[in-house]
Design a protein around this motif. Structure first.
Motif, PDB file in Angstrom:
ATOM      1  N   ILE B   4     -12.708  38.550 -58.396  1.00 17.77           N
ATOM      2  CA  ILE B   4     -13.439  38.496 -57.530  1.00 17.77           C
ATOM      3  C   ILE B   4     -14.283  37.984 -56.612  1.00 17.77           C
ATOM      4  O   ILE B   4     -13.811  36.564 -57.123  1.00 17.77           O
ATOM      5  CB  ILE B   4     -15.028  40.049 -58.133  1.00 17.77           C
ATOM      6  CG1 ILE B   4     -14.607  40.860 -58.895  1.00 17.77           C
ATOM      7  CG2 ILE B   4     -16.134  39.194 -56.749  1.00 17.77           C
ATOM      8  CD1 ILE B   4     -15.671  41.424 -59.596  1.00 17.77           C
ATOM      9  N   SER B   5     -14.296  38.175 -55.280  1.00 19.83           N
ATOM     10  CA  SER B   5     -13.709  36.326 -54.507  1.00 19.83           C
ATOM     11  C   SER B   5     -15.816  36.465 -54.223  1.00 19.83           C
ATOM     12  O   SER B   5     -16.291  37.110 -53.401  1.00 19.83           O
ATOM     13  CB  SER B   5     -13.305  36.472 -53.532  1.00 19.83           C
ATOM     14  OG  SER B   5     -13.375  34.907 -53.504  1.00 19.83           O
ATOM     15  N   ASN B   6     -16.523  35.510 -54.362  1.00 16.77           N
ATOM     16  CA  ASN B   6     -17.774  35.615 -53.375  1.00 16.77           C
ATOM     17  C   ASN B   6     -17.654  34.290 -52.958  1.00 16.77           C
ATOM     18  O   ASN B   6     -16.955  33.289 -53.171  1.00 16.77           O
ATOM     19  CB  ASN B   6     -18.793  35.401 -54.451  1.00 16.77           C
ATOM     20  CG  ASN B   6     -18.561  36.699 -55.501  1.00 16.77           C
ATOM     21  OD1 ASN B   6     -19.379  37.816 -55.307  1.00 16.77           O
ATOM     22  ND2 ASN B   6     -18.643  36.665 -56.669  1.00 16.77           N
ATOM     23  N   MET B   7     -19.138  34.184 -51.809  1.00 23.44           N
ATOM     24  CA  MET B   7     -19.394  32.602 -51.511  1.00 23.44           C
ATOM     25  C   MET B   7     -18.888  31.271 -51.470  1.00 23.44           C
ATOM     26  O   MET B   7     -19.502  31.311 -53.250  1.00 23.44           O
ATOM     27  CB  MET B   7     -20.614  32.807 -50.344  1.00 23.44           C
ATOM     28  CG  MET B   7     -20.693  31.877 -49.552  1.00 23.44           C
ATOM     29  SD  MET B   7     -22.555  31.792 -48.977  1.00 23.44           S
ATOM     30  CE  MET B   7     -23.065  30.642 -50.274  1.00 23.44           C
ATOM     31  N   LYS B   8     -18.083  30.871 -50.908  1.00 23.03           N
ATOM     32  CA  LYS B   8     -18.044  29.927 -52.015  1.00 23.03           C
ATOM     33  C   LYS B   8     -18.283  28.774 -51.109  1.00 23.03           C
ATOM     34  O   LYS B   8     -18.567  28.856 -50.098  1.00 23.03           O
ATOM     35  CB  LYS B   8     -16.308  29.521 -51.470  1.00 23.03           C
ATOM     36  CG  LYS B   8     -15.617  30.227 -52.345  1.00 23.03           C
ATOM     37  CD  LYS B   8     -13.904  30.242 -52.339  1.00 23.03           C
ATOM     38  CE  LYS B   8     -13.594  31.545 -52.053  1.00 23.03           C
ATOM     39  NZ  LYS B   8     -13.890  32.862 -52.709  1.00 23.03           N
ATOM     40  N   ILE B  10     -16.825  25.945 -49.345  1.00 25.69           N
ATOM     41  CA  ILE B  10     -16.196  25.699 -48.204  1.00 25.69           C
ATOM     42  C   ILE B  10     -17.461  26.257 -46.927  1.00 25.69           C
ATOM     43  O   ILE B  10     -17.238  26.257 -46.035  1.00 25.69           O
ATOM     44  CB  ILE B  10     -15.112  25.583 -48.382  1.00 25.69           C
ATOM     45  CG1 ILE B  10     -13.940  25.707 -46.919  1.00 25.69           C
ATOM     46  CG2 ILE B  10     -14.959  27.419 -48.860  1.00 25.69           C
ATOM     47  CD1 ILE B  10     -12.494  25.790 -47.557  1.00 25.69           C
ATOM     48  N   LEU B  11     -17.322  27.665 -47.091  1.00 22.76           N
ATOM     49  CA  LEU B  11     -18.117  28.394 -45.902  1.00 22.76           C
ATOM     50  C   LEU B  11     -19.369  28.052 -46.249  1.00 22.76           C
ATOM     51  O   LEU B  11     -19.652  27.649 -45.137  1.00 22.76           O
ATOM     52  CB  LEU B  11     -18.263  30.019 -46.714  1.00 22.76           C
ATOM     53  CG  LEU B  11     -19.131  30.846 -45.434  1.00 22.76           C
ATOM     54  CD1 LEU B  11     -18.279  30.519 -44.235  1.00 22.76           C
ATOM     55  CD2 LEU B  11     -18.579  32.840 -45.893  1.00 22.76           C
ATOM     56  N   ASN B  13     -20.619  25.124 -46.615  1.00 22.29           N
ATOM     57  CA  ASN B  13     -20.117  24.232 -45.703  1.00 22.29           C
ATOM     58  C   ASN B  13     -20.132  24.028 -43.954  1.00 22.29           C
ATOM     59  O   ASN B  13     -21.030  23.334 -42.761  1.00 22.29           O
ATOM     60  CB  ASN B  13     -19.206  23.812 -45.924  1.00 22.29           C
ATOM     61  CG  ASN B  13     -19.089  21.558 -45.769  1.00 22.29           C
ATOM     62  OD1 ASN B  13     -18.956  21.187 -44.513  1.00 22.29           O
ATOM     63  ND2 ASN B  13     -19.775  20.958 -46.358  1.00 22.29           N
ATOM     64  N   VAL B  41     -10.096  28.825 -60.064  1.00 19.30           N
ATOM     65  CA  VAL B  41      -9.322  28.904 -59.025  1.00 19.30           C
ATOM     66  C   VAL B  41      -8.492  27.293 -59.451  1.00 19.30           C
ATOM     67  O   VAL B  41      -8.317  26.616 -59.509  1.00 19.30           O
ATOM     68  CB  VAL B  41     -10.048  28.390 -57.588  1.00 19.30           C
ATOM     69  CG1 VAL B  41      -8.673  28.808 -56.726  1.00 19.30           C
ATOM     70  CG2 VAL B  41     -10.721  29.515 -57.240  1.00 19.30           C
ATOM     71  N   GLU B  42      -6.564  27.567 -58.685  1.00 15.17           N
ATOM     72  CA  GLU B  42      -5.759  27.232 -58.955  1.00 15.17           C
ATOM     73  C   GLU B  42      -6.040  25.123 -57.928  1.00 15.17           C
ATOM     74  O   GLU B  42      -6.131  25.646 -57.132  1.00 15.17           O
ATOM     75  CB  GLU B  42      -4.569  27.371 -59.222  1.00 15.17           C
ATOM     76  CG  GLU B  42      -3.719  26.615 -59.347  1.00 15.17           C
ATOM     77  CD  GLU B  42      -1.770  27.819 -59.678  1.00 15.17           C
ATOM     78  OE1 GLU B  42      -2.224  28.581 -59.460  1.00 15.17           O
ATOM     79  OE2 GLU B  42      -1.495  27.066 -59.733  1.00 15.17           O
ATOM     80  N   ASP B  44      -4.796  23.187 -55.730  1.00 15.61           N
ATOM     81  CA  ASP B  44      -4.482  22.209 -54.832  1.00 15.61           C
ATOM     82  C   ASP B  44      -5.141  21.432 -53.742  1.00 15.61           C
ATOM     83  O   ASP B  44      -5.812  21.844 -52.878  1.00 15.61           O
ATOM     84  CB  ASP B  44      -3.872  23.653 -54.181  1.00 15.61           C
ATOM     85  CG  ASP B  44      -3.047  23.366 -52.701  1.00 15.61           C
ATOM     86  OD1 ASP B  44      -1.972  24.370 -51.898  1.00 15.61           O
ATOM     87  OD2 ASP B  44      -2.896  22.712 -52.099  1.00 15.61           O
ATOM     88  N   PHE B  47      -4.025  21.349 -49.804  1.00 19.44           N
ATOM     89  CA  PHE B  47      -4.782  22.348 -49.458  1.00 19.44           C
ATOM     90  C   PHE B  47      -6.625  21.230 -48.675  1.00 19.44           C
ATOM     91  O   PHE B  47      -7.004  21.304 -48.146  1.00 19.44           O
ATOM     92  CB  PHE B  47      -5.817  23.252 -49.921  1.00 19.44           C
ATOM     93  CG  PHE B  47      -7.539  24.056 -49.285  1.00 19.44           C
ATOM     94  CD1 PHE B  47      -8.093  24.330 -49.826  1.00 19.44           C
ATOM     95  CD2 PHE B  47      -7.064  24.973 -47.968  1.00 19.44           C
ATOM     96  CE1 PHE B  47      -9.072  24.465 -49.093  1.00 19.44           C
ATOM     97  CE2 PHE B  47      -7.235  25.691 -47.427  1.00 19.44           C
ATOM     98  CZ  PHE B  47      -8.874  25.554 -47.866  1.00 19.44           C
ATOM     99  N   MET B  51      -7.810  19.927 -45.425  1.00 15.02           N
ATOM    100  CA  MET B  51      -9.388  20.371 -44.864  1.00 15.02           C
ATOM    101  C   MET B  51     -10.479  19.576 -45.003  1.00 15.02           C
ATOM    102  O   MET B  51     -10.881  19.452 -44.039  1.00 15.02           O
ATOM    103  CB  MET B  51      -9.509  21.552 -45.865  1.00 15.02           C
ATOM    104  CG  MET B  51     -10.627  22.593 -45.810  1.00 15.02           C
ATOM    105  SD  MET B  51     -10.073  24.232 -44.309  1.00 15.02           S
ATOM    106  CE  MET B  51     -11.764  24.195 -43.099  1.00 15.02           C
ATOM    107  N   LEU B  55     -15.232  18.793 -42.697  1.00 20.45           N
ATOM    108  CA  LEU B  55     -15.894  19.361 -43.225  1.00 20.45           C
ATOM    109  C   LEU B  55     -17.088  18.164 -43.436  1.00 20.45           C
ATOM    110  O   LEU B  55     -16.683  17.033 -43.229  1.00 20.45           O
ATOM    111  CB  LEU B  55     -15.425  19.361 -45.162  1.00 20.45           C
ATOM    112  CG  LEU B  55     -14.569  20.974 -45.088  1.00 20.45           C
ATOM    113  CD1 LEU B  55     -14.820  20.760 -46.762  1.00 20.45           C
ATOM    114  CD2 LEU B  55     -15.420  21.516 -44.916  1.00 20.45           C
ATOM    115  N   MET B 103     -14.155  25.067 -54.237  1.00 20.99           N
ATOM    116  CA  MET B 103     -13.319  26.513 -54.405  1.00 20.99           C
ATOM    117  C   MET B 103     -13.390  27.171 -55.100  1.00 20.99           C
ATOM    118  O   MET B 103     -13.093  28.095 -55.311  1.00 20.99           O
ATOM    119  CB  MET B 103     -11.529  26.495 -53.927  1.00 20.99           C
ATOM    120  CG  MET B 103     -11.804  25.410 -52.401  1.00 20.99           C
ATOM    121  SD  MET B 103     -12.280  26.248 -51.160  1.00 20.99           S
ATOM    122  CE  MET B 103     -10.294  27.858 -50.846  1.00 20.99           C
TER     123      MET B 103
END
Lengths: 270, 138
Positions: B4-8, B10-11, B13, B41-42, B44, B47, B51, B55, B103
């Motif tokens: 499941i993914s929820n708000m990170k 990064i968003l 930001n 999360v792996e 990276d 990335f 990015m 930011l 992340m």
């Protein structure tokens, strides 16, 4: 280790995207048309071949993500992060469950460790630029915007949806909304923008795209300098496709209808 | 392997309340989370390096500060430097901390709050709702 793409070729991508469940009851007030799987696959795969985009270090924004066919494709091709924006709660619920379902452990045949990083945002795309802290935050923007066919007069016949529009804070007229989505995408991208439009509207859309690019800031710094076509950006029509509006979206159609659509590509070259 | 993914963050930001009439900057939004989870999360590096220049680092540190104050996690998040180090592209220790913050932190429920007006934007099922009414629009 970098993200491994979930699909290795166009056929696998098409097969995956055709599985994405779509709207059960497309809402005409938002002009909801889900991107058909084969359209999304062709679109994204060609873009990847041309630009080597959707890589593990890149971020992607999907404006008007709907049930998430494009998001799924961008993730499956290996994008590092994809953010989908939509105004409609039901779409976002569907998109969320689609993404969770498609990228769950049981679906990966090769037992690779597939990681997919994504976010969903409920927002009005026509107000999005004002709500983002900087421009140029995404490598790629993809969008299949509403076609923008409804005038105020047509929409006012639907009194319920009008009330809901007001509540959700979207202006009632949808005319020009396709351009608004494109402009939001051009502002948010530092690399590429891909958008889908009716082929008949392309000359006008490309003209507006060029105008938006010329106005765009060269960077996030305060000093703006004008962008020059050819040197700083390009605007191209890169594909023409046939798109089928199926019978379930039938408030004004009696039968299934094909329309011709084209893909607009904006590339920031520096 | 996926979950499941929820708000990170990064968003978080990227988001402001500046589409509201009268708001000057609306950034960073206060993060009033009620339910968060750390996801494995792996990492990276590529990335993060790619990015990071786009930011707003002050937004990252502000969000982490909010979360540490709320005390919702078993262990507080790793401390972040106030500015991005010059050698960030080769600084794995820094990149790993940044990656965790950006992340790996899922905000499942709570709200984002405009720092100027106090207007709340709910986060439900990991999706922030930034819709405003017509009469609030700039």
């Amino acid at each position: 280790a970098p993200v491994q793409p979930l699909v290795r070729n166009r056929k696998q991508l098409e097969s995956l995207l055709q599985q994405v469940p779509t709207f059960a009851n497309p809402q005409s007030r938002w002009e909801q048309y889900a991107t058909p799987g084969e359209v999304a696959a062709s679109w994204l795969y060609d873009a990847k071949m041309r630009w080597n985009c959707f890589t593990a270090e890149q971020s992607v924004l999907d404006l008007g993500c709907g049930p998430g066919a494009l998001m799924t494709g961008c993730l499956a091709l290996g994008s590092g992060y994809v953010c989908g924006v939509d105004i409609d709660s039901d779409s976002l619920d569907l998109c969320r469950s689609n993404l969770m379902e498609l990228f769950s452990p049981g679906n990966d045949d090769d037992d690779n460790d597939v990681s997919a990083n994504w976010d969903l945002l409920q927002a009005d795309v026509t107000r999005l630029s004002a709500g983002l802290v900087h421009q140029r935050q995404f490598d790629v923007v993809v969008t299949n915007p509403p076609f923008g066919t409804y005038s105020d007069a047509k929409l006012s016949h639907k009194s319920n949806s009008n009330r809901r529009n007001k509540k959700a804070g979207q202006s009632t007229s949808s005319k020009g909304i396709d351009i608004a989505f494109l402009e939001a995408g051009i502002a948010a991208s530092c690399g590429l923008v891909f958008s889908l439009h009716k082929t008949t509207t392309m000359p006008f859309v490309m003209h507006r795209a060029r105008q938006a690019c010329a106005r765009k800031l060269m960077s996030n710094d305060d000093v703006a300098s004008a962008m020059v076509e050819g040197r700083d950006y390009s605007v191209s029509q890169v594909a023409n496709l046939r798109y089928n509006l199926n019978r379930s979206y039938n408030h004004h159609l009696k039968e299934s209808k094909d329309i011709e659509v084209s893909i607009l590509e904006v590339a920031f070259l520096r | 392997i996926f979950k499941i993914s929820n708000m990170k963050l990064i968003l978080h930001n990227m988001l402001t309340s500046a589409m509201i009439k009268g708001v000057k900057k609306g950034y960073p939004l206060l993060l009033r989370a009620t339910k968060v989870e750390l996801q494995p999360v792996e990492f990276d590096a590529g990335f993060v390096v790619h990015m990071l220049p786009r930011l707003d680092w002050s937004g990252v540190t502000a969000a982490v500060q909010c979360l540490n104050q709320l005390d919702l996690l078993q262990d507080p998040l790793p401390e972040l430097p106030p500015t991005v180090p010059d050698d960030y592209a080769n600084n794995e220790d820094f990149l790993r901390k940044a990656h965790i913050a950006l992340m790996q932190l899922d905000v499942i429920e709570g709200c984002l709050v405009c720092p100027e007006t106090g207007r709340e934007f709910p986060i439900a099922k990991g999706i922030p709702n930034m819709l405003i009414n017509d009469n609030e629009a700039a």
